[in-house]
Structures are given as C-alpha cells and as structure tokens.
Design an enzyme around this catalytic site. Sequence first.
Site, PDB file in Angstrom:
ATOM      1  N   SER A 322       0.664  -1.115   0.040  1.00 30.40           N
ATOM      2  CA  SER A 322       0.203  -0.015   0.061  1.00 30.40           C
ATOM      3  C   SER A 322       0.969   1.201   0.034  1.00 30.40           C
ATOM      4  O   SER A 322       0.499   2.311  -0.718  1.00 30.40           O
ATOM      5  CB  SER A 322      -0.914   0.143   1.151  1.00 30.40           C
ATOM      6  OG  SER A 322      -1.681   1.341   1.081  1.00 30.40           O
ATOM      7  N   TRP A 325       2.287   1.377  -3.527  1.00 30.69           N
ATOM      8  CA  TRP A 325       1.447   2.102  -4.289  1.00 30.69           C
ATOM      9  C   TRP A 325       1.179   3.577  -4.507  1.00 30.69           C
ATOM     10  O   TRP A 325       1.080   3.998  -5.698  1.00 30.69           O
ATOM     11  CB  TRP A 325      -0.032   1.199  -4.143  1.00 30.69           C
ATOM     12  CG  TRP A 325      -0.945   1.708  -4.927  1.00 30.69           C
ATOM     13  CD1 TRP A 325      -1.275   1.209  -6.034  1.00 30.69           C
ATOM     14  CD2 TRP A 325      -1.910   3.130  -4.752  1.00 30.69           C
ATOM     15  NE1 TRP A 325      -2.428   1.993  -6.697  1.00 30.69           N
ATOM     16  CE2 TRP A 325      -2.808   3.085  -6.049  1.00 30.69           C
ATOM     17  CE3 TRP A 325      -1.773   3.993  -3.774  1.00 30.69           C
ATOM     18  CZ2 TRP A 325      -3.596   3.800  -6.103  1.00 30.69           C
ATOM     19  CZ3 TRP A 325      -2.841   5.056  -3.974  1.00 30.69           C
ATOM     20  CH2 TRP A 325      -3.581   5.169  -5.225  1.00 30.69           C
ATOM     21  N   HIS A 326       1.678   4.146  -3.296  1.00 28.34           N
ATOM     22  CA  HIS A 326       1.547   5.751  -3.236  1.00 28.34           C
ATOM     23  C   HIS A 326       2.674   6.335  -4.162  1.00 28.34           C
ATOM     24  O   HIS A 326       2.434   7.454  -4.503  1.00 28.34           O
ATOM     25  CB  HIS A 326       1.274   6.254  -1.925  1.00 28.34           C
ATOM     26  CG  HIS A 326       0.028   6.021  -1.119  1.00 28.34           C
ATOM     27  ND1 HIS A 326      -0.529   4.599  -0.806  1.00 28.34           N
ATOM     28  CD2 HIS A 326      -1.005   6.769  -1.022  1.00 28.34           C
ATOM     29  CE1 HIS A 326      -1.640   4.868  -0.141  1.00 28.34           C
ATOM     30  NE2 HIS A 326      -1.963   6.026  -0.567  1.00 28.34           N
ATOM     31  N   GLY A 327       3.636   5.895  -4.124  1.00 28.18           N
ATOM     32  CA  GLY A 327       4.724   6.421  -4.986  1.00 28.18           C
ATOM     33  C   GLY A 327       6.107   5.710  -4.778  1.00 28.18           C
ATOM     34  O   GLY A 327       6.287   5.036  -3.766  1.00 28.18           O
ATOM     35  N   PHE A 477      -0.177   9.953  -7.899  1.00 26.44           N
ATOM     36  CA  PHE A 477      -0.170   8.615  -7.508  1.00 26.44           C
ATOM     37  C   PHE A 477      -0.867   7.683  -8.688  1.00 26.44           C
ATOM     38  O   PHE A 477      -0.718   6.637  -8.627  1.00 26.44           O
ATOM     39  CB  PHE A 477      -0.767   8.215  -6.070  1.00 26.44           C
ATOM     40  CG  PHE A 477      -0.268   8.950  -4.928  1.00 26.44           C
ATOM     41  CD1 PHE A 477       1.198   9.302  -4.893  1.00 26.44           C
ATOM     42  CD2 PHE A 477      -0.848   9.693  -4.023  1.00 26.44           C
ATOM     43  CE1 PHE A 477       1.714   9.934  -3.998  1.00 26.44           C
ATOM     44  CE2 PHE A 477      -0.446  10.289  -2.960  1.00 26.44           C
ATOM     45  CZ  PHE A 477       0.957  10.443  -2.984  1.00 26.44           C
TER      46      PHE A 477
END
Length: 477
Positions: A322, A325-327, A477
């Site tokens: 997670s 996934w954001h960056g 993102f």
Amino acid sequence: MFFNSLAFAVFLPIVFLLYWFVFNKNKSTQNALLIIASYYFYSCWDWRFLFLLVFSTFLDYYTGIQIEKGKSEKSRKFWFWLSIIVNLGFLGIFKYYNFFAASFSELLNSAGIKVSPLLLDVILPVGISFYTFHGLSYVIDIYLKRIKAEYNFIDYSLFVSYFPLLVAGPIERATHLLPQLKVKREFDFEKAQEGVCQIIWGLVKKVVIADTCATYANAIFDHYPSMNSFSLILGAIYFAFQIYGDFSGYSDIALGVSKLFGLDLLRNFNYPYFSRDIAEFWRRWHISLSSWFRDYLYIPLGGSKGGIWIKIRNTFIIFLVSGFWHGANWTYIAWGFINALYFFPLLLSNSNRNNMDDIQLKFDFSSVKVIISIVFTFALTCIAWVFFRAKTITDAVLYLKQIISNREFKIEYLANDRSNYELIVMIALFTLVEWNIRNKIEPISGKRTTLKLALAIAAIMAFGTFSDYKEFIYFQF
C-alpha cells in the site's frame, strides 16, 4: 483539468445538459457521451497518454473475454497472466523504473562499484494507478468466475475511463459500476440535489481546509530545522488535515458529480480521524483501496487463516505494498511499515475488529476512554504522515527529533508572514462540524440546506480568491 478550476465549471454543465437533454434516448448514447467527455477530460492533462488509457482498456476487455471463453485452464491462465503482466509492466515502467534503477545504482556505488543508471525522462501518466487497478480487479474477478466478461466495449470503456473517478478514484469494482452502466438512467432531481450538495462540501474541504493547510504545512516542513516543537506539531496536524481535506474532498466531488448523471460510486472516506484504533482508521480511510488490497492480495495470501506468523506476514505485505502503491520513494514504504507496526498489537491481541460500531458519546467514563482513543489514534496517524510528507526518511526522522529536542511551545510567525492562530480556530470548527455530521453521507443536505449552501459557497469564494494551491495530492499517485 482540476475539479476546482474554471475550466471544469464550464465543462460539467455542458456535459450535464447534453447528457439529459440531447443524448437521453437510451443508455448507449448516454454512455457514448460520457466516454467522449472522459477522454476529453483526460486529454486535458496530456493527450499523449490517452493512447495508454485506450490500450489498457482494450487489453483488459479482450483478455477478459478470452479468459471466459478459454476451453482449458492453460488457456485461461495464459490470458489472465498476459493482462496482469502487461498492466503491471506499464505501471512499473512509468512509476517505478527510475526508483529501482537509482536505488540499485546507489547500492552498487556504496559497495565501491561505480555505475551511472539509465533513467527514463518521462512524466507519470495521471491516474495510471487507479485505472490500472480498475482493469486488474475486472480481469481477476472473471478469472475467479465471480463475474461474466463484458462484451459491450462501450460499457466496459466507460467503466474504466469514467471521468469523475479516472484520475484519483475511488477505485471502482465491475460488480458495482458496470450494472449501472447497462441500464438507461432517468433524471432524479433529489439525487441531483444531493450531488450538488456533496460537490459543494468537497470544494469546502479542498479550497477552504486543504489548500489553506497546505500553505502552512509547506512553510513548516520546508523550514523544519528552524521551527520550534509546537510549530512542528502543528505542521504535522496541518498536513493531516491537508491530505484528508484534499483527497476526501476530491472523492466527495467525484461522488457528487456522478450523482448528477444518475450513477453511484463507492464511498471512499468515512470520517477517519474519529477512529478509535488504527484498524478502524483503515476501514474509514481510502476505503476503495484498502478493500481492494484486502480482496485481491490479503485474502489470496491466506488472510487471517493459519498461524499468527501468517497473519503478521500478510499484514506487513499489505501495508508495505500500500505504501509503495502511493509512490516510488522510500518514505512511502516507511509510512506503510509504520502503519503495519501500529496494527501489530491489535493483531496479536485479536482486537483489530473491536470498533465496528458507530461512535456514541455519553456523559460517563466510557466516553472519556473513547475520546482518549480517538486523540491517541490521530496522534499516531500524524506521526506516520510526517514520513508520507517528508522528502526523505532522514528528513522525517530529523523532523520528529526536532519536536522532542527543541521543547519550545509558543506560537511562531511563519516564513509567509502568517500566524497559526486563525488556522487552529478553523481546524477546530471544521472538526466540530465533521463530528456533528459524522453519520451523514451528504453533509449539507437536510435541514436548512439553502443556508448551508450559501455559507459553504461564501467560504469557497473567500478562500479560493487567495489560494494559490490548486493541485490534488493524489494526482501524483
């Protein structure tokens, strides 16, 4: 094209009028119009990446049909993995290639092996993480025989590219949105009114709360070595409200806009800062992403079944993925790891599902306990947000270290000649409003709707006039 821009204020009414008064004969013409509008909306960012969106759409549409038609398990697996690999391949190249190349070269350089990595000079296609996950969930559901493949290309294309959710979610499921796209919509005045109210409230969160907090948070984070403890604490709180107002505001606008077209999107936020523990926070924050990882990663890994070490392993995988996934930055991975650590005691004590009920306060000791739990959970969340906001892990650690070592607690004027007093009052008022409406989906609707709308619009105009911060955080993102 931003939701809070003049261009969108012109774009939306035009599409709305065409949708209900020109293309209202059947669902196919309605869907075709929304696809055209969605492609135009997306091309306003960078028309070149429109081809990537179309390719991704066609790939999952075609592989979904081939998976369903597959006469053997080998054939079904081939088309399934083709979709997974290509989708994640594009996401990896555009979003993570430079990160891995730079990190690997740094590792080799630290070992005395001098290398110069070949980096790609490309920008990240806006919304790629979101529409990729739309397609992945669709293909996975077909492979697991949860749904049937969609043979109508227009309907499927709209599911992937629907403009309210295209660039920053919520991450929709085919089981929820596709059935709505397959029937003709009739105009519902009450639903449209709710949509307008939700759009206005989303703009209040974005323009009044998030953008104002951004000005202060940026000033503090950019000059944290010279700030005192109190200002640094406020900086973390300001960013917490910035990212909440920014992202939940976007989600509110997306849900409200969609209601204007007779379509319901998944709720993405449920007043997360009133959570009593971290597990509850993650049931209330970015719900569509949290549930996506739960259904398509956590449960396939074994979920909560098996021994305690399996649960711990799966939990850490979910939070680390997670974060990633954001960056493409180690700060996001650190943020995910910290949240996994927060979750760890709840998992060991089997209390991660204790707070499933609505929050009720009474004049007794149990309510004091609830308030303390909410404040403590919010404090933990703010600490984690420092890593999310900081440019590097070192900056985040030094920021927190400065809070502990400085020990000065007085109001400071910031580099932009602003005092903190006004924003503290604004956040307090916003929190009280949120608490009062915590059981509502459309906060402005209900009693005194006209007065609420007037006050909200006045606040948007007043703060929007002086705001120079327009972008939504989750677009990156």
